[in-house]
Design a protein around this motif. Structure first.
Motif, mmCIF file in Angstrom:
data_model
loop_
_atom_site.group_PDB
_atom_site.id
_atom_site.type_symbol
_atom_site.label_atom_id
_atom_site.label_comp_id
_atom_site.label_asym_id
_atom_site.label_seq_id
_atom_site.Cartn_x
_atom_site.Cartn_y
_atom_site.Cartn_z
ATOM 1 N N LEU A 35 -3.453 4.762 4.615
ATOM 2 C CA LEU A 35 -3.717 4.497 3.198
ATOM 3 C C LEU A 35 -3.931 5.776 2.398
ATOM 4 O O LEU A 35 -4.349 5.719 1.236
ATOM 5 N N LEU A 54 -6.601 -4.859 5.106
ATOM 6 C CA LEU A 54 -6.196 -3.839 4.156
ATOM 7 C C LEU A 54 -7.071 -3.869 2.912
ATOM 8 O O LEU A 54 -7.516 -2.822 2.419
ATOM 9 N N TYR A 84 0.800 -1.222 0.000
ATOM 10 C CA TYR A 84 0.000 0.000 0.000
ATOM 11 C C TYR A 84 0.835 1.275 0.000
ATOM 12 O O TYR A 84 0.295 2.382 0.050
ATOM 13 N N ILE A 143 -9.358 -0.776 1.421
ATOM 14 C CA ILE A 143 -9.193 -0.247 0.064
ATOM 15 C C ILE A 143 -10.498 -0.384 -0.714
ATOM 16 O O ILE A 143 -10.910 0.523 -1.442
#
Length: 307
Positions: free
Chosen positions: A221, A250, A152, A254
């Motif tokens: 992020l 994660l 990321y 996202i």
């Protein structure tokens, strides 16, 4: 002097002609294709390179100087970009075993006009892939642009002024005397190419496992989201982000951002031990088949692939 010249000739014959060590194979060095200082190599069609892991094997790039199988540029081609890091570039697998080749073969079974451009490059984060995409858009108009992420981190856009305002003038060939001399000797002499590798800083990407879920809950992020948002802004529905991270926390974070911002996103836990090279986190041949199949399934979900 005579002895030195004879020694160089002998070394070149041994390394280049007998052992078959490849020359540089670089057409030119392009400025502006990465955020960090330095140049991006644009390779010659069918230029040779060697397996960067395991036993020494020589492979060839395709007919436009990219990794993977040859593409058709003449018969009303439909170009599909696949971008990413060394996971996509794959300098350690034969071209026919790469995920992009697996993907292309399946696409061609639905429509022979589809051609996959492997735009992966070792060490690239999403923003570097964005710049690489913008450069190739000038020559090969894409039907679809896919970014594969294995992490990321995406902060390199902070190194550039107006990072997402790119056009033809953002890129230029380095025609300096130093660059031309460098290319002449490395492109024509395998021995000099080998020596230059020994003295230059390595370009191999170090791949580490993504942090565990406890840390991933608080992982920042922001930079990745900025880049994905800009991909979506430039490409619209043509853009698809694919995550192969083995981290559901994660991936779900996202996914939530992408749904909120109308960015196409899919993920699959492909980075598992049986899909990875021994002692490394890169994908082995089985992993590349899995990724190629997943790219095709994701493409089918978002785009028309009727025969």
């Amino acid at each position: 002097m005579t002895a030195l010249i004879c020694s160089l000739i002998a070394a070149e014959l041994l390394i280049g002609n007998i052992l078959g060590f490849p020359k540089y194979g670089v057409l030119y060095k392009m400025k502006g294709m990465r955020s960090s200082p330095g140049h991006q190599n644009i390779y010659k069609p069918h230029s040779e390179y060697w397996n960067s892991r395991g036993k020494f094997e020589i492979y060839r790039r395709n007919n436009i100087g990219l990794p993977g199988a040859d593409i058709d540029t003449a018969d009303a081609p439909k170009y599909v970009y696949v971008m990413g890091s060394s996971f996509i570039e794959n300098q350690f697998l034969k071209p026919e075993a790469m995920s992009t080749t697996v993907f292309q073969n399946q696409l061609k079974n639905t429509d022979r006009h589809y051609n996959v451009l492997n735009l992966g490059y070792a060490g690239f984060d999403p923003y570097d892939s964005y710049r690489r995409m913008c450069y190739y858009e000038n020559a090969y108009k894409p039907e679809c642009e896919i970014l594969v992420i294995n992490g990321y981190k995406a902060a390199s856009y902070k190194l550039a002024d107006n990072p997402f305002e790119l056009n033809r003038n953002s890129f230029s060939v380095d025609n300096s005397f130093k660059s031309n001399i460098n290319l002449f000797f490395r492109n024509n002499f395998s021995f000099i190419r080998l020596v230059s590798i020994l003295v230059q800083e390595g370009e191999e990407q170090t791949v580490k496992p993504v942090e565990d879920s406890v840390y991933a809950v608080n992982a920042d992020l922001t930079d990745l989201n900025v880049c994905l948002g800009q991909f979506g802004k430039r490409c619209g529905d043509k853009f698809l982000c694919v995550s192969i991270m083995r981290n559901d926390t994660l991936n779900n974070r996202i996914d939530a951002f992408c749904k909120k911002n109308n960015v196409n996103f899919e993920y699959s836990n492909i980075m598992i031990p049986e899909n990875q090279m021994s002692g490394d986190w890169h994908l082995n041949e089985k992993g590349n088949i899995a990724l190629g199949n997943f790219l095709f399934a994701s493409f089918q979900k978002y785009y028309n692939t009727k025969k």
